[in-house]
Motif scaffolding. Structure first.
Motif, PDB file in Angstrom:
ATOM      1  N   THR A 287       0.657  -1.479  -0.181  1.00  0.00           N
ATOM      2  CA  THR A 287      -0.399   0.277   0.705  1.00  0.00           C
ATOM      3  C   THR A 287       0.893   0.939   0.535  1.00  0.00           C
ATOM      4  OG1 THR A 287      -0.275   0.249   2.343  1.00  0.00           O
ATOM      5  CG2 THR A 287      -1.928  -1.096   0.947  1.00  0.00           C
ATOM      6  N   VAL A 288       1.953   1.634   0.544  1.00  0.00           N
ATOM      7  CA  VAL A 288       3.069   2.032   0.867  1.00  0.00           C
ATOM      8  C   VAL A 288       4.523   1.967   0.109  1.00  0.00           C
ATOM      9  CG1 VAL A 288       4.003   3.922   1.912  1.00  0.00           C
ATOM     10  CG2 VAL A 288       2.487   3.251   3.060  1.00  0.00           C
ATOM     11  N   ASP A 289       4.435   2.753  -1.372  1.00  0.00           N
ATOM     12  CA  ASP A 289       5.847   2.631  -1.858  1.00  0.00           C
ATOM     13  C   ASP A 289       6.721   3.544  -1.490  1.00  0.00           C
ATOM     14  OD1 ASP A 289       7.975   1.943  -3.880  1.00  0.00           O
ATOM     15  OD2 ASP A 289       6.362   2.063  -5.887  1.00  0.00           O
ATOM     16  N   THR A 290       8.209   2.855  -1.224  1.00  0.00           N
ATOM     17  CA  THR A 290       8.915   4.240  -0.881  1.00  0.00           C
ATOM     18  C   THR A 290       9.442   4.630  -2.081  1.00  0.00           C
ATOM     19  OG1 THR A 290      10.750   3.198  -0.474  1.00  0.00           O
ATOM     20  CG2 THR A 290       9.546   3.462   1.588  1.00  0.00           C
ATOM     21  N   LEU A 291       9.638   4.220  -2.826  1.00  0.00           N
ATOM     22  CA  LEU A 291      10.885   4.643  -4.596  1.00  0.00           C
ATOM     23  C   LEU A 291      11.848   4.352  -4.042  1.00  0.00           C
ATOM     24  CD1 LEU A 291       8.025   6.964  -6.288  1.00  0.00           C
ATOM     25  CD2 LEU A 291       8.223   4.146  -6.924  1.00  0.00           C
ATOM     26  N   ASP A 292      12.253   3.929  -3.052  1.00  0.00           N
ATOM     27  CA  ASP A 292      13.506   3.911  -3.052  1.00  0.00           C
ATOM     28  C   ASP A 292      14.589   3.753  -3.406  1.00  0.00           C
ATOM     29  OD1 ASP A 292      12.756   1.027  -2.888  1.00  0.00           O
ATOM     30  OD2 ASP A 292      14.195   0.941  -0.671  1.00  0.00           O
ATOM     31  N   TRP A 293      14.227   3.257  -4.756  1.00  0.00           N
ATOM     32  CA  TRP A 293      15.013   2.429  -6.068  1.00  0.00           C
ATOM     33  C   TRP A 293      15.760   3.076  -6.247  1.00  0.00           C
ATOM     34  CZ3 TRP A 293      13.382   3.055 -10.599  1.00  0.00           C
ATOM     35  CH2 TRP A 293      11.852   2.841 -10.689  1.00  0.00           C
ATOM     36  N   THR A 294      14.691   4.416  -6.262  1.00  0.00           N
ATOM     37  CA  THR A 294      15.838   6.003  -7.396  1.00  0.00           C
ATOM     38  C   THR A 294      15.833   6.754  -6.575  1.00  0.00           C
ATOM     39  OG1 THR A 294      13.544   7.172  -6.636  1.00  0.00           O
ATOM     40  CG2 THR A 294      12.679   5.623  -8.367  1.00  0.00           C
ATOM     41  N   SER A 295      16.918   5.746  -5.480  1.00  0.00           N
ATOM     42  CA  SER A 295      17.353   7.335  -4.642  1.00  0.00           C
ATOM     43  C   SER A 295      16.744   8.329  -4.795  1.00  0.00           C
ATOM     44  CB  SER A 295      19.340   7.276  -5.291  1.00  0.00           C
ATOM     45  OG  SER A 295      19.611   5.861  -5.208  1.00  0.00           O
TER      46      SER A 295
ATOM     47  N   GLY B 270      16.518  10.488  -1.925  1.00  0.00           N
ATOM     48  CA  GLY B 270      17.307  10.845  -0.649  1.00  0.00           C
ATOM     49  C   GLY B 270      16.261  10.483   0.867  1.00  0.00           C
ATOM     50  N   THR B 271      17.007   9.995   1.474  1.00  0.00           N
ATOM     51  CA  THR B 271      17.096   9.128   2.948  1.00  0.00           C
ATOM     52  C   THR B 271      15.446   9.739   3.829  1.00  0.00           C
ATOM     53  OG1 THR B 271      19.099   8.339   3.396  1.00  0.00           O
ATOM     54  CG2 THR B 271      17.507   9.045   5.013  1.00  0.00           C
ATOM     55  N   ASP B 272      15.575  11.868   4.025  1.00  0.00           N
ATOM     56  CA  ASP B 272      14.406  12.719   3.730  1.00  0.00           C
ATOM     57  C   ASP B 272      13.136  12.181   2.980  1.00  0.00           C
ATOM     58  OD1 ASP B 272      16.307  13.734   5.626  1.00  0.00           O
ATOM     59  OD2 ASP B 272      16.426  15.416   4.890  1.00  0.00           O
ATOM     60  N   THR B 273      12.330  11.765   2.484  1.00  0.00           N
ATOM     61  CA  THR B 273      11.697  11.787   1.496  1.00  0.00           C
ATOM     62  C   THR B 273      11.558  10.542   1.643  1.00  0.00           C
ATOM     63  OG1 THR B 273      13.291  13.017  -0.412  1.00  0.00           O
ATOM     64  CG2 THR B 273      10.885  10.947  -0.699  1.00  0.00           C
ATOM     65  N   ILE B 274      12.524   9.694   1.793  1.00  0.00           N
ATOM     66  CA  ILE B 274      11.996   7.756   2.278  1.00  0.00           C
ATOM     67  C   ILE B 274      11.361   8.058   3.567  1.00  0.00           C
ATOM     68  CG2 ILE B 274      13.058   5.404   2.699  1.00  0.00           C
ATOM     69  CD1 ILE B 274      15.160   6.139   0.310  1.00  0.00           C
TER      70      ILE B 274
ATOM     71  N   ALA C   6      19.363   4.165   5.837  1.00  0.00           N
ATOM     72  CA  ALA C   6      19.671   5.285   6.613  1.00  0.00           C
ATOM     73  C   ALA C   6      18.116   5.590   6.779  1.00  0.00           C
ATOM     74  CB  ALA C   6      20.280   7.016   6.165  1.00  0.00           C
ATOM     75  N   ALA C   7      17.361   5.138   5.461  1.00  0.00           N
ATOM     76  CA  ALA C   7      15.573   5.596   6.292  1.00  0.00           C
ATOM     77  C   ALA C   7      15.608   4.518   7.535  1.00  0.00           C
ATOM     78  CB  ALA C   7      15.449   5.598   5.060  1.00  0.00           C
ATOM     79  N   LEU C   8      15.143   3.296   7.798  1.00  0.00           N
ATOM     80  CA  LEU C   8      15.147   2.567   8.273  1.00  0.00           C
ATOM     81  C   LEU C   8      15.059   2.920   9.816  1.00  0.00           C
ATOM     82  CD1 LEU C   8      13.434   0.312   8.919  1.00  0.00           C
ATOM     83  CD2 LEU C   8      15.109  -0.984   8.698  1.00  0.00           C
ATOM     84  N   ARG C   9      16.347   2.900   9.998  1.00  0.00           N
ATOM     85  CA  ARG C   9      17.289   3.662  11.282  1.00  0.00           C
ATOM     86  C   ARG C   9      16.241   5.089  11.838  1.00  0.00           C
ATOM     87  NH1 ARG C   9      23.009   3.385   9.083  1.00  0.00           N
ATOM     88  NH2 ARG C   9      24.043   0.989   8.862  1.00  0.00           N
ATOM     89  N   ARG C  10      16.162   5.954  10.997  1.00  0.00           N
ATOM     90  CA  ARG C  10      14.753   6.379  11.286  1.00  0.00           C
ATOM     91  C   ARG C  10      13.382   6.626  11.580  1.00  0.00           C
ATOM     92  NH1 ARG C  10      16.628  12.002   7.651  1.00  0.00           N
ATOM     93  NH2 ARG C  10      14.654  12.816   8.046  1.00  0.00           N
ATOM     94  N   TYR C  11      13.093   6.114  10.228  1.00  0.00           N
ATOM     95  CA  TYR C  11      11.401   5.890  10.921  1.00  0.00           C
ATOM     96  C   TYR C  11      11.024   4.681  11.616  1.00  0.00           C
ATOM     97  CZ  TYR C  11      11.487   2.549   6.702  1.00  0.00           C
ATOM     98  OH  TYR C  11      11.420   1.716   5.808  1.00  0.00           O
ATOM     99  N   LEU C  12      11.700   3.941  11.291  1.00  0.00           N
ATOM    100  CA  LEU C  12      11.757   2.438  12.423  1.00  0.00           C
ATOM    101  C   LEU C  12      10.904   3.398  14.062  1.00  0.00           C
ATOM    102  CD1 LEU C  12      10.709  -0.542  13.113  1.00  0.00           C
ATOM    103  CD2 LEU C  12      13.046  -0.419  13.175  1.00  0.00           C
ATOM    104  N   PRO C  13      11.903   3.877  14.841  1.00  0.00           N
ATOM    105  CA  PRO C  13      11.930   4.274  15.901  1.00  0.00           C
ATOM    106  C   PRO C  13      10.975   5.104  16.097  1.00  0.00           C
ATOM    107  CG  PRO C  13      13.987   5.306  15.431  1.00  0.00           C
ATOM    108  CD  PRO C  13      13.488   4.118  14.024  1.00  0.00           C
ATOM    109  N   GLY C  14      10.549   5.817  14.773  1.00  0.00           N
ATOM    110  CA  GLY C  14       9.649   6.499  15.127  1.00  0.00           C
ATOM    111  C   GLY C  14       8.301   6.512  15.182  1.00  0.00           C
ATOM    112  N   LEU C  15       8.102   5.171  14.265  1.00  0.00           N
ATOM    113  CA  LEU C  15       6.358   4.710  13.883  1.00  0.00           C
ATOM    114  C   LEU C  15       6.208   4.220  15.205  1.00  0.00           C
ATOM    115  CD1 LEU C  15       7.245   2.806  10.254  1.00  0.00           C
ATOM    116  CD2 LEU C  15       5.528   4.678  10.962  1.00  0.00           C
ATOM    117  N   ILE C  16       7.890   3.244  16.258  1.00  0.00           N
ATOM    118  CA  ILE C  16       6.965   3.249  17.072  1.00  0.00           C
ATOM    119  C   ILE C  16       6.504   3.755  17.821  1.00  0.00           C
ATOM    120  CG2 ILE C  16       8.125   1.338  18.972  1.00  0.00           C
ATOM    121  CD1 ILE C  16       9.817  -0.091  16.462  1.00  0.00           C
TER     122      ILE C  16
END
Length: 281
Positions: free
Chosen positions: A217-225, A227-231, A259-269
Protein backbone atom coordinates in the motif's frame (compact mmCIF):
# COMPACT_ATOMS: atom_id res chain seq x y z
CA UNK A 1 29.63 -4.40 -9.85
CA UNK A 2 27.31 -7.27 -10.64
CA UNK A 3 24.37 -6.08 -8.51
CA UNK A 4 24.57 -2.54 -9.92
CA UNK A 5 24.51 -3.99 -13.43
CA UNK A 6 21.41 -5.95 -12.48
CA UNK A 7 19.83 -2.73 -11.20
CA UNK A 8 20.56 -0.96 -14.49
CA UNK A 9 19.03 -3.84 -16.44
CA UNK A 10 15.91 -3.76 -14.26
CA UNK A 11 15.50 -0.04 -14.78
CA UNK A 12 15.71 -0.64 -18.54
CA UNK A 13 13.04 -3.36 -18.30
CA UNK A 14 10.82 -1.10 -16.20
CA UNK A 15 11.09 1.80 -18.65
CA UNK A 16 10.18 -0.57 -21.49
CA UNK A 17 7.25 -1.92 -19.48
CA UNK A 18 5.94 1.57 -18.81
CA UNK A 19 6.24 2.45 -22.48
CA UNK A 20 4.29 -0.64 -23.48
CA UNK A 21 1.69 -0.16 -20.75
CA UNK A 22 2.56 -3.59 -19.35
CA UNK A 23 3.02 -2.53 -15.75
CA UNK A 24 3.38 0.40 -13.41
CA UNK A 25 5.52 0.60 -10.33
CA UNK A 26 2.71 1.36 -7.92
CA UNK A 27 -0.30 -0.88 -7.26
CA UNK A 28 -0.66 -2.54 -10.68
CA UNK A 29 -2.30 -5.88 -11.16
CA UNK A 30 -1.38 -6.57 -14.78
CA UNK A 31 -4.31 -7.91 -16.80
CA UNK A 32 -3.94 -10.99 -18.95
CA UNK A 33 -6.22 -11.62 -21.98
CA UNK A 34 -8.95 -12.88 -19.65
CA UNK A 35 -9.08 -9.55 -17.91
CA UNK A 36 -7.54 -9.82 -14.44
CA UNK A 37 -8.63 -6.56 -12.72
CA UNK A 38 -6.16 -3.75 -12.13
CA UNK A 39 -6.16 -1.15 -9.40
CA UNK A 40 -4.81 2.30 -10.21
CA UNK A 41 -2.31 3.90 -7.83
CA UNK A 42 -3.50 6.49 -5.36
CA UNK A 43 -2.26 8.92 -2.80
CA UNK A 44 -0.86 7.33 0.37
CA UNK A 45 -3.27 7.22 3.28
CA UNK A 46 -3.10 9.95 5.89
CA UNK A 47 -1.10 9.17 9.03
CA UNK A 48 -3.04 7.44 11.76
CA UNK A 49 -2.16 7.15 15.40
CA UNK A 50 -2.17 3.73 16.96
CA UNK A 51 -2.37 2.49 20.56
CA UNK A 52 0.49 3.04 23.03
CA UNK A 53 3.84 1.72 21.84
CA UNK A 54 5.31 -1.52 23.09
CA UNK A 55 9.02 -2.07 23.46
CA UNK A 56 9.10 -5.25 21.39
CA UNK A 57 6.96 -6.55 18.55
CA UNK A 58 4.77 -9.54 19.18
CA UNK A 59 4.17 -12.19 16.50
CA UNK A 60 0.78 -11.72 14.92
CA UNK A 61 -1.98 -14.30 15.13
CA UNK A 62 -3.14 -13.63 11.58
CA UNK A 63 -4.51 -16.58 9.70
CA UNK A 64 -5.62 -16.48 6.10
CA UNK A 65 -9.26 -17.02 5.31
CA UNK A 66 -10.11 -18.71 2.00
CA UNK A 67 -11.29 -16.48 -0.83
CA UNK A 68 -13.48 -17.86 -3.57
CA UNK A 69 -12.89 -17.29 -7.26
CA UNK A 70 -13.57 -19.01 -10.55
CA UNK A 71 -10.96 -20.44 -12.89
CA UNK A 72 -11.64 -20.41 -16.68
CA UNK A 73 -11.84 -23.91 -18.20
CA UNK A 74 -8.71 -23.31 -20.28
CA UNK A 75 -6.59 -23.18 -17.12
CA UNK A 76 -5.97 -26.12 -14.84
CA UNK A 77 -7.40 -25.42 -11.36
CA UNK A 78 -4.83 -24.86 -8.63
CA UNK A 79 -5.03 -25.37 -4.89
CA UNK A 80 -5.39 -23.50 -2.58
CA UNK A 81 -8.19 -21.34 -4.03
CA UNK A 82 -6.76 -19.06 -6.69
CA UNK A 83 -6.94 -15.35 -5.94
CA UNK A 84 -7.53 -12.76 -8.61
CA UNK A 85 -5.54 -9.98 -6.94
CA UNK A 86 -2.78 -9.82 -4.32
CA UNK A 87 -3.06 -8.79 -0.70
CA UNK A 88 -2.30 -5.06 -0.50
CA UNK A 89 -2.98 -4.48 3.18
CA UNK A 90 -3.52 -6.66 6.23
CA UNK A 91 -6.00 -4.97 8.58
CA UNK A 92 -6.59 -8.30 10.36
CA UNK A 93 -3.21 -7.85 12.04
CA UNK A 94 -4.68 -5.21 14.34
CA UNK A 95 -5.05 -1.47 14.65
CA UNK A 96 -1.50 -1.08 15.91
CA UNK A 97 0.17 -3.18 13.19
CA UNK A 98 1.86 -2.42 9.90
CA UNK A 99 4.10 -4.54 7.70
CA UNK A 100 7.56 -3.56 6.47
CA UNK A 101 8.80 -5.45 3.39
CA UNK A 102 12.12 -5.51 1.55
CA UNK A 103 12.62 -6.76 -2.01
CA UNK A 104 15.44 -7.98 -4.30
CA UNK A 105 17.93 -9.26 -1.73
CA UNK A 106 19.73 -10.56 0.03
CA UNK A 107 22.73 -8.30 -0.54
CA UNK A 108 25.68 -8.49 1.88
CA UNK A 109 26.26 -4.73 1.49
CA UNK A 110 22.85 -3.70 2.86
CA UNK A 111 20.80 -6.62 4.21
CA UNK A 112 22.90 -7.13 7.38
CA UNK A 113 22.41 -3.49 8.41
CA UNK A 114 18.66 -3.75 7.86
CA UNK A 115 18.52 -6.94 9.92
CA UNK A 116 20.55 -5.31 12.69
CA UNK A 117 18.18 -2.32 12.86
CA UNK A 118 15.11 -4.55 12.98
CA UNK A 119 16.74 -6.62 15.70
CA UNK A 120 17.59 -3.52 17.73
CA UNK A 121 13.91 -2.53 17.93
CA UNK A 122 12.46 -6.03 18.17
CA UNK A 123 10.60 -5.54 14.88
CA UNK A 124 9.64 -8.10 12.24
CA UNK A 125 9.64 -7.59 8.47
CA UNK A 126 9.07 -9.63 5.32
CA UNK A 127 11.91 -10.23 2.83
CA UNK A 128 11.01 -11.08 -0.76
CA UNK A 129 14.21 -12.54 -2.17
CA UNK A 130 15.37 -13.18 -5.72
CA UNK A 131 16.55 -16.75 -6.26
CA UNK A 132 19.82 -15.78 -7.90
CA UNK A 133 20.70 -13.64 -4.87
CA UNK A 134 19.47 -16.18 -2.33
CA UNK A 135 21.58 -18.92 -3.90
CA UNK A 136 24.70 -16.75 -3.48
CA UNK A 137 23.98 -15.73 0.13
CA UNK A 138 22.20 -18.56 1.98
CA UNK A 139 23.72 -17.37 5.25
CA UNK A 140 21.65 -14.18 5.03
CA UNK A 141 18.48 -16.21 4.40
CA UNK A 142 19.18 -18.19 7.55
CA UNK A 143 19.76 -14.98 9.50
CA UNK A 144 16.40 -13.65 8.31
CA UNK A 145 14.60 -16.80 9.38
CA UNK A 146 16.45 -17.03 12.71
CA UNK A 147 15.24 -13.49 13.53
CA UNK A 148 11.62 -14.40 12.75
CA UNK A 149 11.32 -12.66 9.38
CA UNK A 150 9.26 -14.54 6.76
CA UNK A 151 11.24 -15.12 3.56
CA UNK A 152 9.10 -14.73 0.44
CA UNK A 153 9.58 -15.50 -3.25
CA UNK A 154 10.38 -12.60 -5.62
CA UNK A 155 11.18 -14.76 -8.67
CA UNK A 156 14.62 -15.97 -9.74
CA UNK A 157 15.88 -13.13 -11.97
CA UNK A 158 13.31 -10.32 -11.49
CA UNK A 159 11.64 -10.47 -14.94
CA UNK A 160 8.43 -8.85 -16.10
CA UNK A 161 6.06 -11.73 -15.37
CA UNK A 162 3.23 -10.98 -17.87
CA UNK A 163 5.75 -11.25 -20.71
CA UNK A 164 6.67 -14.83 -19.80
CA UNK A 165 5.15 -18.13 -20.83
CA UNK A 166 3.44 -20.27 -18.25
CA UNK A 167 6.45 -22.60 -18.17
CA UNK A 168 8.87 -19.72 -17.67
CA UNK A 169 6.81 -18.34 -14.77
CA UNK A 170 6.82 -21.75 -13.12
CA UNK A 171 10.60 -21.94 -13.56
CA UNK A 172 11.14 -18.44 -12.07
CA UNK A 173 8.98 -19.14 -9.02
CA UNK A 174 9.77 -22.85 -8.66
CA UNK A 175 13.56 -22.47 -8.68
CA UNK A 176 13.40 -19.73 -6.07
CA UNK A 177 11.10 -21.76 -3.81
CA UNK A 178 13.51 -24.69 -4.10
CA UNK A 179 16.47 -22.57 -2.97
CA UNK A 180 14.50 -21.20 -0.01
CA UNK A 181 13.31 -24.67 1.00
CA UNK A 182 16.79 -26.17 0.67
CA UNK A 183 18.25 -23.38 2.83
CA UNK A 184 15.53 -23.00 5.46
CA UNK A 185 13.89 -26.41 5.47
CA UNK A 186 10.48 -25.15 4.32
CA UNK A 187 9.21 -23.51 1.12
CA UNK A 188 8.03 -19.89 1.10
CA UNK A 189 4.38 -19.13 1.81
CA UNK A 190 4.33 -15.70 0.14
CA UNK A 191 5.44 -14.28 -3.19
CA UNK A 192 5.58 -10.88 -4.85
CA UNK A 193 5.68 -10.25 -8.59
CA UNK A 194 8.59 -8.07 -9.78
CA UNK A 195 7.43 -4.51 -10.54
CA UNK A 196 4.06 -5.45 -9.03
CA UNK A 197 3.05 -6.88 -12.43
CA UNK A 198 0.75 -9.87 -12.00
CA UNK A 199 -1.38 -11.99 -14.31
CA UNK A 200 -3.65 -15.00 -13.95
CA UNK A 201 -0.86 -17.45 -14.73
CA UNK A 202 1.24 -16.06 -11.89
CA UNK A 203 -1.66 -16.31 -9.45
CA UNK A 204 -2.37 -19.92 -10.43
CA UNK A 205 1.25 -21.05 -10.44
CA UNK A 206 1.94 -19.30 -7.15
CA UNK A 207 -1.09 -21.05 -5.64
CA UNK A 208 0.04 -24.43 -6.97
CA UNK A 209 3.36 -23.88 -5.18
CA UNK A 210 1.53 -23.12 -1.93
CA UNK A 211 2.10 -19.36 -1.91
CA UNK A 212 -0.12 -16.32 -1.40
CA UNK A 213 0.46 -13.10 -3.39
CA UNK A 214 1.54 -9.98 -1.49
CA UNK A 215 1.60 -6.45 -2.94
CA UNK A 216 1.83 -3.19 -0.95
CA UNK A 217 0.00 0.00 0.00
CA UNK A 218 2.99 2.33 0.55
CA UNK A 219 5.74 2.53 -2.09
CA UNK A 220 8.84 4.35 -0.85
CA UNK A 221 10.30 4.40 -4.38
CA UNK A 222 13.65 4.03 -2.63
CA UNK A 223 15.09 2.34 -5.73
CA UNK A 224 15.15 5.79 -7.37
CA UNK A 225 17.47 7.09 -4.60
CA UNK A 226 15.19 10.07 -3.80
CA UNK A 227 17.07 10.93 -0.61
CA UNK A 228 16.81 9.59 2.92
CA UNK A 229 14.49 12.40 4.04
CA UNK A 230 12.05 11.63 1.21
CA UNK A 231 11.96 7.91 2.02
CA UNK A 232 11.32 8.64 5.69
CA UNK A 233 8.53 11.11 4.83
CA UNK A 234 6.81 8.62 2.50
CA UNK A 235 6.76 5.93 5.16
CA UNK A 236 5.57 8.28 7.92
CA UNK A 237 2.83 9.76 5.71
CA UNK A 238 1.65 6.36 4.50
CA UNK A 239 1.63 4.63 7.88
CA UNK A 240 -1.80 3.26 8.77
CA UNK A 241 -3.20 0.14 10.46
CA UNK A 242 -2.52 -2.88 8.24
CA UNK A 243 -0.44 -0.90 5.72
CA UNK A 244 2.25 -2.77 3.78
CA UNK A 245 5.40 -0.74 3.08
CA UNK A 246 7.62 -1.54 0.09
CA UNK A 247 11.39 -0.94 0.30
CA UNK A 248 14.48 -2.65 -1.12
CA UNK A 249 17.63 -4.17 0.34
CA UNK A 250 19.33 -4.94 -3.00
CA UNK A 251 19.24 -4.19 -6.72
CA UNK A 252 21.44 -1.09 -6.51
CA UNK A 253 22.84 1.32 -3.96
CA UNK A 254 20.51 0.93 -0.98
CA UNK A 255 22.42 3.05 1.55
CA UNK A 256 19.50 5.53 1.66
CA UNK A 257 17.08 2.69 2.45
CA UNK A 258 19.31 1.54 5.32
CA UNK A 259 19.62 5.07 6.73
CA UNK A 260 15.89 5.73 6.36
CA UNK A 261 14.94 2.58 8.30
CA UNK A 262 17.12 3.69 11.21
CA UNK A 263 15.08 6.89 11.38
CA UNK A 264 11.50 5.89 10.65
CA UNK A 265 11.39 2.60 12.57
CA UNK A 266 11.77 4.14 16.06
CA UNK A 267 9.46 6.94 14.94
CA UNK A 268 6.72 4.48 13.97
CA UNK A 269 7.08 2.61 17.25
CA UNK A 270 6.92 5.92 19.10
CA UNK A 271 3.60 6.66 17.35
CA UNK A 272 2.19 3.37 18.64
CA UNK A 273 2.71 1.15 15.62
CA UNK A 274 3.85 -2.46 15.89
CA UNK A 275 5.88 -3.52 12.84
CA UNK A 276 4.98 -7.17 12.51
CA UNK A 277 4.30 -9.85 9.91
CA UNK A 278 1.51 -12.25 8.92
CA UNK A 279 1.88 -15.86 9.93
CA UNK A 280 0.18 -18.75 8.16
CA UNK A 281 -0.75 -22.07 9.68
Amino acid sequence: MKHDQIAAERRTVLRLALALGAATVVHLVSADPAGTPARPGGEPPAPAAGPPAEARARPGAYRLRPMTSTTPPRFRPAAPPVRTRPFEELPELGDDALVLTFDDGPDPRYTPDILATLRRYGARAMFFVCGEMAAEHPDLLREMADDGHPVGNHSWSHPLIPGLSRGAIRDELGRTSEVIEKTLGAPPLWYRAPYGAWNRNSFEIGASLGMEPMAWTVDTLDWTSPGTDTIVRRVENGAAPGAVVLSHDAGGNRSQSVAALRRYLPGLIGRGYRPTVPYRS
